[in-house]
Enzyme design. Structure first.
Site, PDB file in Angstrom:
ATOM      1  NE  ARG A  55      -1.653  -2.071   2.763  1.00 35.25           N
ATOM      2  CZ  ARG A  55      -1.710  -3.321   2.327  1.00 35.25           C
ATOM      3  NH1 ARG A  55      -2.714  -3.708   1.612  1.00 35.25           N
ATOM      4  NH2 ARG A  55      -0.764  -4.195   2.607  1.00 35.25           N
ATOM      5  CB  THR A  56       3.249   2.624   2.436  1.00 38.05           C
ATOM      6  OG1 THR A  56       2.476   2.041   3.475  1.00 38.05           O
ATOM      7  CG2 THR A  56       3.690   4.005   2.852  1.00 38.05           C
ATOM      8  CE  LYS A  82      26.635  -2.127  -5.538  1.00 37.37           C
ATOM      9  NZ  LYS A  82      26.509  -1.047  -6.515  1.00 37.37           N
ATOM     10  NE  ARG A 112       6.911   0.777   5.057  1.00 42.84           N
ATOM     11  CZ  ARG A 112       5.718   0.193   4.971  1.00 42.84           C
ATOM     12  NH1 ARG A 112       5.633  -1.073   4.588  1.00 42.84           N
ATOM     13  NH2 ARG A 112       4.619   0.851   5.266  1.00 42.84           N
ATOM     14  CG  HIS A 166       3.105   3.761   8.715  1.00 43.20           C
ATOM     15  ND1 HIS A 166       3.166   4.597   7.615  1.00 43.20           N
ATOM     16  CD2 HIS A 166       2.764   2.539   8.229  1.00 43.20           C
ATOM     17  CE1 HIS A 166       2.878   3.900   6.531  1.00 43.20           C
ATOM     18  NE2 HIS A 166       2.623   2.651   6.873  1.00 43.20           N
TER      19      HIS A 166
HETATM   20  N1   CP Z   1      -0.435  -0.098   5.774  1.00 40.10           N
HETATM   21  C1   CP Z   1       0.787  -0.370   5.287  1.00 40.10           C
HETATM   22  O1   CP Z   1       1.797   0.203   5.719  1.00 40.10           O
HETATM   23  O2   CP Z   1       0.805  -1.326   4.303  1.00 40.10           O
HETATM   24  P1   CP Z   1       2.094  -1.768   3.504  1.00 40.10           P
HETATM   25  O3   CP Z   1       3.039  -2.417   4.486  1.00 40.10           O
HETATM   26  O4   CP Z   1       1.616  -2.708   2.448  1.00 40.10           O
HETATM   27  O5   CP Z   1       2.728  -0.532   2.932  1.00 40.10           O
END
Ligand code: CP
Length: 316
Positions: free
Chosen positions: A52-53, A81, A102, A130
């Site tokens: 999603r993100t 590396k 991320r 998040h």
């Molecule tokens: N909600 C969420 O962070 O989903 P993903 O891990 O798929 O990005």
């Protein structure tokens, strides 16, 4: 001065209101924004898996007429590396106008933001924060309920490792009369620093282990999965992974307007028979995630689109 989003607290409540207002306009008039980011590039640097993100940020930039680049896995980047996040952030600043990152490491996005000369969006740093999921959650609650104050939210599942939960609590304490009910196994309780913060602010909270004991009191039920990747041993995960399974029978006891949210991915904690219940809002939540990320990208890039002026929607 460039601006980043590392935690939901980086925006004031008033700024969040503006963001939600913009997201709502985007939802209803997407054509006005279709060219707003023409010539701009978003880099999506993901050192941890995501569906999603990452795709939501990429969709947001594409919907705005911009372009995207990046890597979906640190294993295909020069991190293998030995390149540091700091150096990667400097390099990405030469390629893109905005970066979303991320990482499994707490604080990685803050390091990237420190070294990057472009806006950095934290797409999740370990078990810490998040923030774009939180913006998504807030917009979803606001859109479904019509307000962000005066309601009771039950947060259920892995409240120890779930970064979406930590971010959401941090954001919701700024709204009046939000009551928290934490539903978790004793081993996965919400961290002490959060309950201490709630006590300092004199905010109402309760900790229970069974959904059935409190579901009738909730206006929002926020389900989360047990975070397998953050457990130190498989045995503990296996013991706890099916601790909660929300099904239609349990949901019968909830209020008729108690919405069920989940940041997804879901594993077993919501049975598929809940999906057709009108209160199941977790897939609508995904769509709100695109609108709010479009609004966020525009805001961090300081791009203003006059919402009263229709923009061309194709080649002229
Ligand atoms: N909600 C969420 O962070 O989903 P993903 O891990 O798929 O990005």
């Amino acid at each position: 001065m460039k601006r980043d989003l590392l935690t939901p607290m980086d925006f004031t409540v008033e700024e969040l209101d503006e963001l939600f207002h913009l997201a709502e306009d985007i939802e209803h008039h997407p054509e006005k924004y279709a060219h707003a980011c023409e010539g701009k590039k978003l880099a999506a640097c993901f050192y941890e898996p995501s569906t999603r993100t990452r795709l939501s940020h990429e969709t947001a930039m594409l919907n705005l007429g911009g372009r995207t680049m990046g890597f979906p896995d640190g294993g295909v980047s020069s991190a293998t590396k030995g390149e540091t996040v700091a150096d990667t952030a400097r390099v990405i600043s030469c390629f893109a106008d905005i970066c979303v990152i991320r990482s499994p490491k707490e604080g990685a996005a803050a390091v990237a933001a420190h070294y990057a000369s472009i806006p950095v969006i934290n797409a999740g740093d370990g078990g810490h924060q998040h923030p774009t999921q939180t913006l998504t959650d807030l917009l979803t609650i606001k859109s479904l309920q019509g307000h962000l104050d005066n309601f009771t939210i039950g947060l259920c599942g892995d409240l120890k490792f779930g970064r979406t939960v930590h971010s959401l609590i941090n954001a919701l304490v700024r709204y009046p009369h939000v009551r928290f009910i934490f539903i978790s196994p004793p081993e996965l309780r919400v961290p002490d620093y959060i309950t201490e913060m709630l006590e300092e602010k004199a905010i109402s909270y309760e900790e229970v282990t069974r959904i059935e004991d409190v579901i009738q009191n909730l206006d929002i039920l926020y389900m989360t999965r047990i975070q397998k990747e953050r457990f130190f041993n498989e045995e503990d995960y296996v013991r706890l992974k099916n601790y909660y399974i929300l099904d239609e029978a349990k949901l019968q006891k909830a209020k008729p307007d108690c919405y069920v949210l989940h940041p997804l991915p879901r594993v077993n904690e919501i049975a598929v028979d809940v999906d057709d219940d009108p209160r199941a809002a977790y897939f609508r939540q995904v769509q709100y995630g695109v609108y709010i990320r479009m609004a966020l990208i525009l805001t961090l890039l300081n791009i203003q689109v006059d919402p009263s002026i229709p923009q061309p929607s194709g080649n002229i």
